[in-house]
Design an enzyme around this catalytic site. Structure first.
Site, short mmCIF file in Angstrom:
data_model
loop_
_atom_site.label_atom_id
_atom_site.label_comp_id
_atom_site.label_asym_id
_atom_site.label_seq_id
_atom_site.Cartn_x
_atom_site.Cartn_y
_atom_site.Cartn_z
N GLU A 110 0.84 -1.21 0.00
CA GLU A 110 0.00 0.00 0.00
C GLU A 110 0.87 1.25 0.00
O GLU A 110 1.95 1.25 0.57
CB GLU A 110 -0.88 0.02 1.26
CG GLU A 110 -2.34 -0.30 1.02
CD GLU A 110 -3.13 0.78 0.28
OE1 GLU A 110 -2.54 1.56 -0.48
OE2 GLU A 110 -4.35 0.81 0.47
N ASP A 114 -4.50 5.81 5.74
CA ASP A 114 -5.04 7.06 6.28
C ASP A 114 -6.08 6.69 7.34
O ASP A 114 -5.74 6.49 8.51
CB ASP A 114 -5.62 7.86 5.11
CG ASP A 114 -6.16 9.22 5.51
OD1 ASP A 114 -6.03 9.59 6.68
OD2 ASP A 114 -6.71 9.92 4.64
N PHE A 163 -2.40 16.27 3.94
CA PHE A 163 -2.58 15.66 2.63
C PHE A 163 -1.25 15.69 1.88
O PHE A 163 -0.67 16.74 1.65
CB PHE A 163 -3.67 16.36 1.82
CG PHE A 163 -4.11 15.52 0.67
CD1 PHE A 163 -5.01 14.47 0.86
CD2 PHE A 163 -3.59 15.71 -0.60
CE1 PHE A 163 -5.39 13.66 -0.19
CE2 PHE A 163 -3.96 14.91 -1.66
CZ PHE A 163 -4.87 13.87 -1.45
N ARG A 176 1.86 12.37 -9.24
CA ARG A 176 2.35 11.01 -9.01
C ARG A 176 3.83 10.88 -9.37
O ARG A 176 4.55 10.03 -8.85
CB ARG A 176 1.55 10.00 -9.84
CG ARG A 176 0.08 9.86 -9.41
CD ARG A 176 -0.51 8.58 -9.97
NE ARG A 176 -1.96 8.57 -9.96
CZ ARG A 176 -2.71 8.21 -8.92
NH1 ARG A 176 -2.14 7.84 -7.80
NH2 ARG A 176 -4.02 8.22 -9.01
#
Ligand code: IMP
Length: 194
Positions: A110, A114, A163, A176
């Site tokens: 993963e 969160d 975030f 990304r």
């Protein structure tokens, strides 16, 4: 058509990044350590690494190249729920595995834990398929008071509840390809509540 310099600058990959949280070199070093731990864990077994699309792709490819063990890989995609930066809790499979995992040692790879809901869902789904063993490696885990208790065997970095983007992680599909983990400038999004 050749774009003007200003237009090119406006589309730099780091536009909207507030600060670097984890440098590229530190990630590489930690990935090497995690790979060594996994090699020791699996010994002469052949684990099936299951990458959770799309965010875990960068971590998965780095991790598997550092591992010396024989291994196989597969991918699963689950829905990203809620809006771009908050969780609603509903998860569903968008792309299932190609491999049958019955009797096999599987490792969920993963990007980030969160709330823990995605991972909990994946663990439930995979355990029902009678694997020999299921383990979890996550590059990042947020320090979050209201996160649910979920199995995470190896964690790269514990991070603050902000975030983050980069190294596979996105905001609205962007970022990304940043080689580091960064914190997104809150002005880039609206409505994110911790
Ligand atoms: P959870 O179900 O709340 O643990 O969230 C897991 C998924 O949400 C991750 O696999 C990511 O795709 C996404 N996610 C959660 N936090 C972040 C973040 O800070 N940046 C980018 N994606 C995130």
């Amino acid at each position: 058509m050749v774009e003007s310099a200003t237009a090119q600058e406006l589309k730099r990959r780091d536009r909207g990044v507030q600060r670097v949280l984890i440098e590229e070199g530190a990630i590489q070093q930690r990935v090497r350590e995690l790979a060594a731990d996994l090699d020791a864990l699996y010994g002469d077994e052949t684990p099936l690494l299951i990458g959770v699309l799309t965010g875990a792709v960068t971590f998965m490819t780095a991790l598997m190249r550092e591992m010396g063990s024989e291994l196989k890989i597969d991918f699963m995609a689950v829905s990203s729920y809620g809006d771009d930066v908050t969780s609603s809790g509903a998860v569903r499979i968008l792309k299932d595995l190609n491999e049958n995992i019955e009797g096999r040692s599987v490792l969920i790879v993963e990007d980030i834990v969160d709330s823990g809901l995605t991972l909990k869902y994946l663990l439930d789904v995979l355990r029902r398929r009678d694997p020999k063993d299921v383990k979890v490696v996550a590059l990042l885990r947020k320090r979050k008071a209201d996160a649910i208790e979920v199995q995470t065997d190896l964690v790269g970095f514990e991070i603050p509840d902000e975030f983050v983007i980069g190294y596979g992680l996105d905001y609205a599909g962007r970022y990304r390809n940043l080689p580091y983990i960064g914190v997104l400038d809150p002005q880039e999004y609206q409505g994110y509540e911790k």
